[in-house]
Write a protein that holds these residues in place. Structure first.
Motif, PDB file in Angstrom:
ATOM      1  N   LEU A  73       0.678  -1.386   0.154  1.00 18.44           N
ATOM      2  CA  LEU A  73      -0.048  -0.077  -0.201  1.00 18.44           C
ATOM      3  C   LEU A  73       0.971   1.299  -0.148  1.00 18.44           C
ATOM      4  N   ARG A  74       2.167   1.132   0.776  1.00 18.05           N
ATOM      5  CA  ARG A  74       2.969   2.197   0.752  1.00 18.05           C
ATOM      6  C   ARG A  74       3.337   2.631  -0.679  1.00 18.05           C
ATOM      7  N   GLU A 107       0.179   4.678  -2.182  1.00 15.82           N
ATOM      8  CA  GLU A 107      -0.462   5.502  -1.166  1.00 15.82           C
ATOM      9  C   GLU A 107      -0.804   7.059  -1.839  1.00 15.82           C
ATOM     10  N   PHE A 140      -5.840   5.025  -3.770  1.00 17.78           N
ATOM     11  CA  PHE A 140      -5.599   4.667  -2.547  1.00 17.78           C
ATOM     12  C   PHE A 140      -6.208   5.881  -1.892  1.00 17.78           C
ATOM     13  N   ARG A 190      -8.887   5.615   1.150  1.00 17.80           N
ATOM     14  CA  ARG A 190      -8.575   6.174   2.629  1.00 17.80           C
ATOM     15  C   ARG A 190      -9.410   7.237   3.044  1.00 17.80           C
TER      16      ARG A 190
END
Lengths: 177, 523
Positions: free
Chosen positions: A124-125, A128, A133, A137
């Motif tokens: 995910l990093r 992000e 993403f 989020r």
């Protein structure tokens, strides 16, 4: 969200028994929780995509005290939205495809098949700062935390006016100072 | 003559906005027998419309019209479309304010003299002293029912306050109490006493907290001399060939343009909308906007140095129970440049419900570092840090070159960079805030970045000389005798204190001045 009730038999082979991985079974256009009594219908998105979104939701805001259904509730609205919004559908499907591509390259499995939360978070990093993403989020901030059902789990009592406020209900009851 | 007033009635005073400034001013004028029309951009939500729910009320009453941001402040990244967290409704931001009612300190009216020449700061002394404003502070405190004034007892301290107080005592702070709050600790002025409900930011559901919505405005309306028109957004102030203002053009509730004539116009739309309106009212005679011969309209935007510290303990606090702002430490509000900055700051308890905490604790953050903090929500205490920020000419409200709102009015851009003094003060405040909680056994502390601005100040500032600012000591524009500014945009500098009491005191004082000038026939 609907109760799985007497849904299709859950096949244990689909389980992923590892850190924070959410066990879901796909059956006739629905995702059925293997461990909790709920399922979610998926129409516009691929069922596998919804599974990924639910796993992402937990990995983005992991709370071990929250059951999977709260994460499913927080993202299930994207299916209906994607049904009306082709651009959103594309953003989500492409986003999941990209994420799965990264997962397969690093771990030989799609995102939901990566066993350790730390490994999924590392994936995910890598995405992000992207629109996909950020969409997921951002939506979770209200989708997850503005659900009145989760508030008691965090010790938040919500509205108090109907109970006369906290004047006689512990506004100054701290006893450990 | 009495309310309602006709559009072509050129004898009325038009007040734009109904918050702490406009609501107070309009009510005071009406009570003096002056025909007054308040045009309010937002709707009228009475107490029955309020609910104890953060996002529901946010959607219902916030100013959510499009705005853009620029500059190096973190808000431009975290909340690029929401530079300010203010209210668009009758009552303005007195609907959602916390109630802290503090007087400025004497030296804060003399910022340039006291602080000296701070590089990059556009400091100026107010053309007004504390001594001159004191009688009006007293009137404002009486009007609003401020605790610890007029014999009104302080509010009882809630859990969040008790944690702060215990830490303050251990740290040796001298002045920590439950604040001077415009929240009734006893029934007063037809309003009940506080039930410690919480949700002060969502509108007080019993009206224990002062708001122009249900305090001043109905009193004004009862005289028959005040008409409040909600859903009326002013787009332009008009003037005649002599340069006197003659009325305003506004979009009514149906989006239809109307022209309300006026003898006097008072602008009180908050520090973003007020300069936006003056700038948008440019004409051949005033090509840079109304009252802008100094070029200072929209400049010197201040938003207070802010930040929060939340702390987690090993036992429950339930900080959300009771008043949102439940106490204050004032020891750091002095000017003491030895700390590495000029000016001072207040430390005030603050709590957010779980939904807002998730949004504001560390915007954009995710993963276990973030969620492990929220997991301890029940054991959290919190405080807000609010201090004087430096006016800078480059911090400004400007009209967006291309983007327009639904009425075709250019939307405002809010540009802000922290001044080094602001940064030094914030770092000091974070350190002291954490120390308060560490002193009583905090397990973790969180230096939380600023929320969208609630204290918007300075964009039509008061000055002695017309070349330095927009209005004189009465809030009357230097350029146009019958055009006034009546909100926090008048502030020459921001002080360390929450601005509402000063806005109300200035509005009461301005109403006396307007009445006297009208009587004399000067305006």
């Amino acid at each position: 969200m609907e109760s799985a009730g007497k849904g299709p038999a859950v096949t244990r082979r689909n389980f992923i028994a590892s850190s924070g991985a959410i066990a879901l079974v796909i059956s006739s256009g629905a995702l059925i929780s293997a461990t909790e009594a709920w399922g979610v219908k998926v129409e516009a998105l691929k069922p596998e995509t919804m599974h990924t979104l639910i796993q992402m939701a937990r990995d983005i805001y992991p709370h071990d005290r929250l059951a999977d259904r709260f994460y499913a509730l927080a993202v299930k609205g994207y299916d209906a939205q994607a049904g009306k919004d082709a651009a959103l559908r594309k953003l989500i499907e492409n986003g999941v495809t990209t994420l799965d591509g990264l997962a397969k390259a690093a771990h030989g499995a799609p995102y939901v098949g990566v066993g350790w939360e730390a490994d999924r978070v590392a994936l995910l990093r890598q995405i992000e700062h992207g629109a996909f993403f950020q969409k997921i989020r951002g939506g979770l901030v209200t989708g997850l935390y503005n659900n009145k059902e989760v508030w008691p789990i965090f010790g938040y009592e919500g509205e108090s006016a109907s109970k006369g406020g906290y004047l006689e209900r512990g506004f100054n009851d701290i006893d450990w100072l | 003559m009495g309310a309602p007033y006709k559009l072509d009635d050129s004898s009325v005073v038009v007040v734009i906005g109904s918050g702490a400034g406009g609501g107070t001013l309009g009510s005071q004028l009406a009570r003096k027998g002056i025909d007054t029309v308040i045009l309010e951009a937002g709707g009228r939500h009475e107490i029955d419309d309020f609910v104890n729910d953060e996002w529901t009320m946010f959607s219902k009453i916030s100013w959510l019209d499009p705005r853009t941001t620029s500059g190096s402040w973190r808000i431009a990244k975290d909340f690029s479309g929401l530079p300010a967290w203010i209210v668009k409704a009758v009552g303005g931001s007195t609907v959602h304010w916390a109630g802290a009612s503090l007087r400025f300190q004497a030296h804060e009216f003399k910022a340039r003299t006291t602080y000296g020449d701070i590089p990059g700061a556009n400091l100026l002394d107010w053309p007004l002293t504390l001594e001159e404003l004191e009688p009006y502070y007293a009137k404002a405190e009486s009007n609003m029912g401020v605790t610890r004034t007029n014999g009104i007892p302080g509010l009882p301290g809630n859990n969040n306050f008790k944690v702060m107080k215990a830490g303050a005592d251990k740290l040796g702070y001298k002045t920590c109490h439950t604040g001077r709050m415009a929240i009734n600790s006893k029934p007063r002025d037809g309003r009940p006493s506080c039930r410690q409900i919480g949700f002060c930011f969502q509108g007080c559901v019993i009206g224990a907290k002062w708001s122009t919505l249900y305090s001043d405005i109905p009193k004004g309306e009862d005289t028959g001399k005040l008409e409040v028109r909600p859903n009326s957004q002013v787009l332009k102030i008009e003037h005649d060939a002599k340069g006197k203002v003659t009325g305003v053009v506004y979009a009514d509730k149906n989006g239809k343009l109307q022209r309300q004539k006026a003898r006097i116009v008072c602008v009180a739309g908050n520090s973003i909308e007020s300069p936006r309106l003056l700038l948008n009212s440019h004409s051949n005679m005033f090509p840079d906007g109304l009252a802008n011969s100094s070029g200072q309209v929209g400049k010197n935007y201040m938003r207070h140095m802010t930040g929060s510290v939340y702390a987690v303990f090993d036992k429950p606090v339930h900080m959300y129970r009771g008043t949102t702002m439940a106490g204050i430490i004032t020891d750091e509000s002095r000017n003491d440049p030895k700390r590495g900055f000029v000016g001072g700051y207040e430390m005030e308890t603050l709590s957010l419900g779980l939904p807002f905490m998730a949004a504001f604790l560390d915007p954009g953050a995710w993963g276990r570092s973030f969620t492990s903090a929220l997991d301890m929500y029940e054991n959290m205490a919190g405080m807000w840090l609010v201090g004087e920020d430096m006016p800078q000419e480059s911090n400004a409200i400007t009209l967006h070159p291309t983007k327009k709102d639904k009425y075709g009015m250019p939307i405002p851009n809010v540009h802000f960079d922290d001044h080094p003094n602001d940064v030094a003060m914030r770092n000091h405040a974070y350190k002291q805030g954490a120390a308060v909680y560490d002193a009583v056994g905090a397990v973790r502390t969180f230096p939380t970045p600023p929320y969208p601005s609630t204290h918007n100040l300075g964009t039509n500032r008061m000055s002695e000389k017309p070349r330095d600012g927009v209005v004189n000591k009465w809030g009357q524009t230097h350029d146009i005798a019958n055009l006034f500014v009546s909100d926090g945009s008048q502030f020459t500098t921001g002080g360390a204190e929450n601005p509402t009491l000063t806005i109300v005191a200035l509005a009461i004082r301005q109403s006396d001045y307007i009445a006297e000038q009208m009587k004399k026939g000067a305006i």
